[in-house]
Scaffold this motif. Sequence first.
Motif, PDB file in Angstrom:
ATOM      1  N   GLN A 118       0.821  -1.101   0.037  1.00 36.27           N
ATOM      2  CA  GLN A 118      -0.104  -0.015   0.020  1.00 36.27           C
ATOM      3  C   GLN A 118       0.941   1.211   0.109  1.00 36.27           C
ATOM      4  OE1 GLN A 118      -3.450   0.049  -0.096  1.00 36.27           O
ATOM      5  NE2 GLN A 118      -3.084  -2.232  -0.609  1.00 36.27           N
ATOM      6  N   ARG A 119       0.661   2.153  -1.029  1.00 36.65           N
ATOM      7  CA  ARG A 119       1.314   3.334  -0.959  1.00 36.65           C
ATOM      8  C   ARG A 119       0.729   4.502  -1.792  1.00 36.65           C
ATOM      9  NH1 ARG A 119       5.878   2.465  -5.819  1.00 36.65           N
ATOM     10  NH2 ARG A 119       5.027   0.593  -6.788  1.00 36.65           N
ATOM     11  N   GLU A 120       1.108   5.637  -1.563  1.00 36.46           N
ATOM     12  CA  GLU A 120       0.671   6.719  -2.252  1.00 36.46           C
ATOM     13  C   GLU A 120       0.788   6.621  -3.653  1.00 36.46           C
ATOM     14  OE1 GLU A 120       1.204  10.301  -0.237  1.00 36.46           O
ATOM     15  OE2 GLU A 120      -0.037   9.721   1.659  1.00 36.46           O
ATOM     16  N   GLN A 121       0.549   7.769  -4.538  1.00 32.91           N
ATOM     17  CA  GLN A 121       0.990   8.049  -5.876  1.00 32.91           C
ATOM     18  C   GLN A 121       2.340   8.000  -6.129  1.00 32.91           C
ATOM     19  OE1 GLN A 121       0.891   7.331  -9.072  1.00 32.91           O
ATOM     20  NE2 GLN A 121      -1.363   8.225  -9.194  1.00 32.91           N
ATOM     21  N   LYS A 167      17.921  24.972 -12.197  1.00 27.89           N
ATOM     22  CA  LYS A 167      17.533  24.385 -13.516  1.00 27.89           C
ATOM     23  C   LYS A 167      17.527  22.683 -13.595  1.00 27.89           C
ATOM     24  CE  LYS A 167      19.452  28.172 -15.854  1.00 27.89           C
ATOM     25  NZ  LYS A 167      20.406  28.687 -17.177  1.00 27.89           N
ATOM     26  N   ASP A 168      16.365  21.949 -14.279  1.00 23.75           N
ATOM     27  CA  ASP A 168      16.603  20.594 -14.396  1.00 23.75           C
ATOM     28  C   ASP A 168      16.666  20.017 -13.212  1.00 23.75           C
ATOM     29  OD1 ASP A 168      16.665  21.133 -17.046  1.00 23.75           O
ATOM     30  OD2 ASP A 168      18.987  21.154 -17.175  1.00 23.75           O
ATOM     31  N   GLU A 169      15.976  20.441 -12.045  1.00 25.56           N
ATOM     32  CA  GLU A 169      15.977  20.057 -10.733  1.00 25.56           C
ATOM     33  C   GLU A 169      14.889  18.548 -10.872  1.00 25.56           C
ATOM     34  OE1 GLU A 169      15.760  21.198  -6.224  1.00 25.56           O
ATOM     35  OE2 GLU A 169      13.840  20.973  -7.061  1.00 25.56           O
ATOM     36  N   VAL A 170      15.529  17.491 -10.807  1.00 27.74           N
ATOM     37  CA  VAL A 170      14.695  16.018 -10.766  1.00 27.74           C
ATOM     38  C   VAL A 170      14.399  15.486  -9.295  1.00 27.74           C
ATOM     39  CG1 VAL A 170      14.700  13.980 -11.790  1.00 27.74           C
ATOM     40  CG2 VAL A 170      15.821  15.534 -13.077  1.00 27.74           C
ATOM     41  N   SER A 171      13.190  15.283  -9.269  1.00 31.12           N
ATOM     42  CA  SER A 171      12.811  14.567  -7.930  1.00 31.12           C
ATOM     43  C   SER A 171      11.903  13.675  -8.201  1.00 31.12           C
ATOM     44  CB  SER A 171      12.395  15.538  -6.979  1.00 31.12           C
ATOM     45  OG  SER A 171      11.069  16.202  -7.450  1.00 31.12           O
ATOM     46  N   ILE A 172      11.969  12.340  -7.431  1.00 30.01           N
ATOM     47  CA  ILE A 172      11.000  11.315  -7.436  1.00 30.01           C
ATOM     48  C   ILE A 172      10.521  10.880  -6.293  1.00 30.01           C
ATOM     49  CG2 ILE A 172      11.172   8.814  -7.951  1.00 30.01           C
ATOM     50  CD1 ILE A 172      13.329   9.313  -9.656  1.00 30.01           C
ATOM     51  N   THR A 173       9.094  10.605  -6.289  1.00 33.08           N
ATOM     52  CA  THR A 173       8.668   9.972  -5.026  1.00 33.08           C
ATOM     53  C   THR A 173       7.940   8.593  -5.481  1.00 33.08           C
ATOM     54  OG1 THR A 173       6.898   9.971  -3.168  1.00 33.08           O
ATOM     55  CG2 THR A 173       6.383  11.274  -5.300  1.00 33.08           C
ATOM     56  N   SER A 174       8.122   7.672  -4.559  1.00 31.13           N
ATOM     57  CA  SER A 174       7.539   6.105  -5.191  1.00 31.13           C
ATOM     58  C   SER A 174       6.177   5.954  -4.144  1.00 31.13           C
ATOM     59  CB  SER A 174       8.408   5.221  -5.027  1.00 31.13           C
ATOM     60  OG  SER A 174       9.585   5.408  -5.823  1.00 31.13           O
ATOM     61  N   GLY A 175       5.833   6.887  -3.362  1.00 33.26           N
ATOM     62  CA  GLY A 175       4.632   6.958  -2.414  1.00 33.26           C
ATOM     63  C   GLY A 175       4.971   6.185  -1.226  1.00 33.26           C
ATOM     64  N   HIS A 176       6.149   5.964  -1.008  1.00 32.82           N
ATOM     65  CA  HIS A 176       6.727   5.444   0.434  1.00 32.82           C
ATOM     66  C   HIS A 176       7.774   6.300   1.077  1.00 32.82           C
ATOM     67  CE1 HIS A 176       9.763   3.066  -1.195  1.00 32.82           C
ATOM     68  NE2 HIS A 176       8.962   2.751  -2.240  1.00 32.82           N
ATOM     69  N   ASP A 177       8.057   6.219   2.107  1.00 31.65           N
ATOM     70  CA  ASP A 177       9.429   6.564   2.764  1.00 31.65           C
ATOM     71  C   ASP A 177      10.399   5.394   2.070  1.00 31.65           C
ATOM     72  OD1 ASP A 177       7.999   8.623   4.051  1.00 31.65           O
ATOM     73  OD2 ASP A 177       8.783   7.870   6.013  1.00 31.65           O
ATOM     74  N   THR A 194      11.415   0.137   0.497  1.00 34.28           N
ATOM     75  CA  THR A 194      10.659   0.830   1.526  1.00 34.28           C
ATOM     76  C   THR A 194      11.635   0.684   2.988  1.00 34.28           C
ATOM     77  OG1 THR A 194       9.883  -1.541   2.392  1.00 34.28           O
ATOM     78  CG2 THR A 194       8.460  -0.224   0.668  1.00 34.28           C
ATOM     79  N   ILE A 195      11.103   1.389   3.771  1.00 36.56           N
ATOM     80  CA  ILE A 195      12.056   1.520   5.185  1.00 36.56           C
ATOM     81  C   ILE A 195      12.162  -0.137   5.587  1.00 36.56           C
ATOM     82  CG2 ILE A 195      11.655   2.090   7.530  1.00 36.56           C
ATOM     83  CD1 ILE A 195      12.393   4.402   5.885  1.00 36.56           C
ATOM     84  N   LYS A 196      11.211  -0.816   5.370  1.00 38.63           N
ATOM     85  CA  LYS A 196      11.272  -2.443   5.868  1.00 38.63           C
ATOM     86  C   LYS A 196      11.922  -3.183   4.802  1.00 38.63           C
ATOM     87  CE  LYS A 196       7.301  -2.234   8.424  1.00 38.63           C
ATOM     88  NZ  LYS A 196       5.594  -2.989   8.903  1.00 38.63           N
ATOM     89  N   GLY A 197      12.391  -2.787   3.904  1.00 39.25           N
ATOM     90  CA  GLY A 197      13.184  -3.448   2.769  1.00 39.25           C
ATOM     91  C   GLY A 197      12.611  -4.005   1.706  1.00 39.25           C
ATOM     92  N   ALA A 198      11.336  -4.037   1.451  1.00 42.51           N
ATOM     93  CA  ALA A 198      10.700  -4.480   0.389  1.00 42.51           C
ATOM     94  C   ALA A 198      10.951  -3.390  -0.980  1.00 42.51           C
ATOM     95  CB  ALA A 198       9.054  -4.552   0.776  1.00 42.51           C
ATOM     96  N   GLU A 199      11.075  -4.435  -2.059  1.00 41.00           N
ATOM     97  CA  GLU A 199      11.416  -3.523  -3.331  1.00 41.00           C
ATOM     98  C   GLU A 199      10.157  -3.221  -3.909  1.00 41.00           C
ATOM     99  OE1 GLU A 199      14.719  -4.219  -6.317  1.00 41.00           O
ATOM    100  OE2 GLU A 199      13.035  -5.208  -7.093  1.00 41.00           O
ATOM    101  N   THR A 200      10.126  -2.013  -4.637  1.00 40.37           N
ATOM    102  CA  THR A 200       9.025  -1.361  -5.257  1.00 40.37           C
ATOM    103  C   THR A 200       9.531  -1.077  -6.624  1.00 40.37           C
ATOM    104  OG1 THR A 200       9.295   1.015  -4.523  1.00 40.37           O
ATOM    105  CG2 THR A 200       7.665  -0.484  -3.313  1.00 40.37           C
TER     106      THR A 200
END
Length: 231
Positions: A126-129, A143-153, A204-210
């Motif tokens: 379960q994770r956010e967008q 300029k060109d600042e790239v950022s990513i979120t995978s919906g989890h810490d 994820t913090i617990k080590g699961a791969e997304t």
Amino acid sequence: MKILILGDVMGASGRKAVSENLSKIIENHKIDFTIINGENSAGGFGITEDICKDLFSSGVDGITTGNHLWDQREILDFISNEDRLLRPVNFPSHTPGSGFNIFETEKGKICFAQTVPTKRAPGAIQREQSKLFVTFRPGENIKDEVSITSGHDYKSSTVTASSGKKRYSFFSQKNFAWLLDDQEEKNFIKLMKRATNLIVKARTIKGAETTDHYSMMGFTKAYNTAKKTCG
């Protein structure tokens, strides 16, 4: 410039939290610009014109969305005339709305484009967008600042993005990740403009791969427009 990015505003309870608390947060922390993800603000199913207007009146400057954007059909007309409401840039080119915009603040312009994955795995987590952003802030010479979120810490030092044989590592803080320096960002942007697809892996913090699969369709056009205006 201080930018506040909020994740999914979910349903009535999320909207209530924004309306009751956002203005205080902006004042107390001297926030210059606020972005939220609003695609689930209508009871978990899209967003409406009235909800957009309520969020803007609460202090929100820009609203990003994802694959639930069209759950409320009325938004099709509204998004065509409201440039503060953004769709993902990698939606088909004939899709209403825009995947990027130029925002004016008291401290200068902010230009950014967002894209969302076409596939995410595993479904059991379960994770956010998930989102990928490219941002320009010319007043700060950014300029060109790239950022990513995978919906989890993120677990530290686990975020990578790859296409073909090219692979880039990101450093992370909580649920966002960035490239290490300006040269890495320039090289990564070149990759995004050439690539058809991009794969982001993390733990994820617990080590699961997304794993998130991104289509780069529409990115080059949006990037070039943002760079011309803000670069």
